[in-house]
Structures are given as structure tokens and as C-alpha cells.
Design an enzyme around this catalytic site. Structure first.
Site, PDB file in Angstrom:
ATOM      1  N   GLY A  46       4.889  -4.911   4.021  1.00 54.88           N
ATOM      2  CA  GLY A  46       3.794  -5.377   3.419  1.00 54.88           C
ATOM      3  C   GLY A  46       3.587  -5.906   1.993  1.00 54.88           C
ATOM      4  N   GLN A  51       0.802  -8.053  -5.954  1.00 51.37           N
ATOM      5  CA  GLN A  51       2.348  -7.655  -6.229  1.00 51.37           C
ATOM      6  C   GLN A  51       3.168  -8.827  -6.611  1.00 51.37           C
ATOM      7  OE1 GLN A  51       2.446  -5.254  -2.350  1.00 51.37           O
ATOM      8  NE2 GLN A  51       3.597  -4.172  -3.861  1.00 51.37           N
ATOM      9  N   CYS A  90       5.831   2.194  -2.186  1.00 50.62           N
ATOM     10  CA  CYS A  90       5.341   0.963  -2.645  1.00 50.62           C
ATOM     11  C   CYS A  90       6.259   0.206  -3.340  1.00 50.62           C
ATOM     12  CB  CYS A  90       3.899   1.254  -3.347  1.00 50.62           C
ATOM     13  SG  CYS A  90       3.345  -0.494  -3.847  1.00 50.62           S
ATOM     14  N   LEU A  91       6.552  -0.888  -3.183  1.00 58.00           N
ATOM     15  CA  LEU A  91       7.615  -1.762  -3.986  1.00 58.00           C
ATOM     16  C   LEU A  91       7.147  -1.972  -5.345  1.00 58.00           C
ATOM     17  CD1 LEU A  91       8.042  -4.971  -1.608  1.00 58.00           C
ATOM     18  CD2 LEU A  91       9.573  -3.138  -1.987  1.00 58.00           C
ATOM     19  N   HIS A 132      -3.046   0.265   3.091  1.00 56.97           N
ATOM     20  CA  HIS A 132      -2.323   0.245   1.505  1.00 56.97           C
ATOM     21  C   HIS A 132      -2.444  -1.173   1.049  1.00 56.97           C
ATOM     22  CE1 HIS A 132       1.388   1.236  -0.398  1.00 56.97           C
ATOM     23  NE2 HIS A 132       1.387   0.002  -0.741  1.00 56.97           N
ATOM     24  N   GLU A 133      -2.242  -2.306   1.959  1.00 52.18           N
ATOM     25  CA  GLU A 133      -2.556  -3.551   1.200  1.00 52.18           C
ATOM     26  C   GLU A 133      -3.871  -3.928   0.796  1.00 52.18           C
ATOM     27  OE1 GLU A 133       0.489  -4.601   0.558  1.00 52.18           O
ATOM     28  OE2 GLU A 133       1.520  -3.304   2.034  1.00 52.18           O
ATOM     29  N   HIS A 136      -4.439  -2.535  -2.650  1.00 51.44           N
ATOM     30  CA  HIS A 136      -4.034  -3.484  -3.517  1.00 51.44           C
ATOM     31  C   HIS A 136      -5.030  -4.647  -3.723  1.00 51.44           C
ATOM     32  CE1 HIS A 136       0.104  -2.205  -4.309  1.00 51.44           C
ATOM     33  NE2 HIS A 136       0.470  -2.077  -3.033  1.00 51.44           N
TER      34      HIS A 136
HETATM   35 ZN    ZN Z   1       1.913  -1.334  -2.251  1.00 52.84          ZN
END
Ligand code: ZN
Length: 167
Positions: A46, A51, A90-91, A132-133, A136
Site C-alpha cells: 500500500g 508518502q 512502512c516504506l 495503515h494507509e 497516513h
Molecule cells: Zn506506511
């Protein structure tokens, strides 16, 4: 094909509340496509707009399940049920794994890239990715789920890494 660069913690964009998308046009669809390519390039499940340095309510998800690629606008969780802990990465916070409590089932409402209303009732991994997304989009990241001592430790690790990079 064009992709975005992933913004890393502690960048301030990750703390912003994303704005509602009022009109879904070719521009938003192009951003969603580019976000999807960025997700696949990074082998992630995701990506949220923050991000890729955009404070608007767009997310892409692919849990590699029957739902396939989801490109969603203004997603929100409207129902939650149960709770479970699992390690998340997480990226935007590379090298960090955090045990995060999430609802085991969620109902999510959003618009797809054609502007149609869509709802999902999901559990397991997909429910976790949605949470999670959407976190963000609310300026919340996995580091916020660490205890205060670990949070300080992680902050300095990233702070020093950035200092080193700038030289
Ligand atoms: Zn993330």
C-alpha cells in the site's frame, strides 16, 4: 514508467492531515497510477499520498488477494470490530517494525477512480493495510505506536541518518 520518490520519516508531510478530493479528474487518476507503480516498484502492499509528498486523500492498496489493485479516493473507516496485534513495516520508516494493534474487521467507504461510491467489508491483512494507509491520511505513522523510549531512539536514528545524507 514514471514513479514517485518515497518520503521518509521524519519529514513533516507525514504529519499532515490530507485534504478531501472534490473532483476526480485525469490528474488524480494519473497520480493514482503513478502511486501504484511506486508501490509495486517497492514491493509494498500500500501507498498513501503523503508518502509521495501530496496532502490529498488518495491511497493505493494491493494485498495480492482477490481484490487486486485498489485505487481509492477519500477512504474512511465507518465500522470496526475486534482487535489484534501484528508487526507492521512502512516504506517511509525503513528498517523499523512495530507491533501495531488494529481492528480485525473494518468497513471502509471510498470512491473509486471513476468517482463511484464503493464499500469494502474486510478482515485479516487487507483490513490491516486499510487502517495503515488511512492512518497516513490522518498524519499518523507506525512510529506513533512505539513506547516513548523507543520512539526517541528511532527519531534520533533517522535524524542522524538525514544529517549524514546532507553532507
Ligand atoms: Zn506506511
Amino acid at each position: 514508467m514514471d514513479t514517485f520518490e518515497i518520503v521518509k520519516y521524519p519529514s513533516s508531510i507525514l504529519r499532515k492531515k490530507a485534504k478531501e478530493v472534490k473532483h476526480i479528474s485525469a490528474e488524480q487518476r494519473e497520480i493514482l497510477d503513478r502511486m501504484a507503480r511506486t508501490m509495486y516498484e517497492n514491493e509494498a502492499v500500500g501507498v498513501a499520498a503523503e508518502q509521495v509528498n501530496l496532502d490529498i486523500k488518495l491511497i493505493v492498496i494491493d494485498a495480492r488477494d482477490k481484490h487486486g489493485l485498489l485505487k481509492l479516493v477519500n477512504p474512511e473507516i465507518i465500522e470496526k470490530e475486534g482487535m489484534e496485534y501484528m508487526n507492521e513495516q512502512c516504506l517511509s520508516c525503513p528498517g523499523v517494525a512495530v507491533r501495531v494493534p488494529r481492528a480485525s474487521k473494518v468497513k471502509v467507504r471510498a470512491k473509486n477512480e471513476r468517482g463511484e461510491d464503493v464499500t469494502f467489508e474486510v478482515d485479516g491483512l487487507l483490513a490491516r493495510i486499510f487502517q495503515h494507509e488511512i492512518d497516513h491520511l490522518n498524519g499518523r505513522i507506525i512510529i506513533d505506536y512505539l513506547n516513548p523510549i523507543k520512539k526517541i531512539f528511532v527519531y534520533f536514528r533517522f535524524y542522524l541518518k538525514n544529517l549524514f545524507k546532507r553532507r
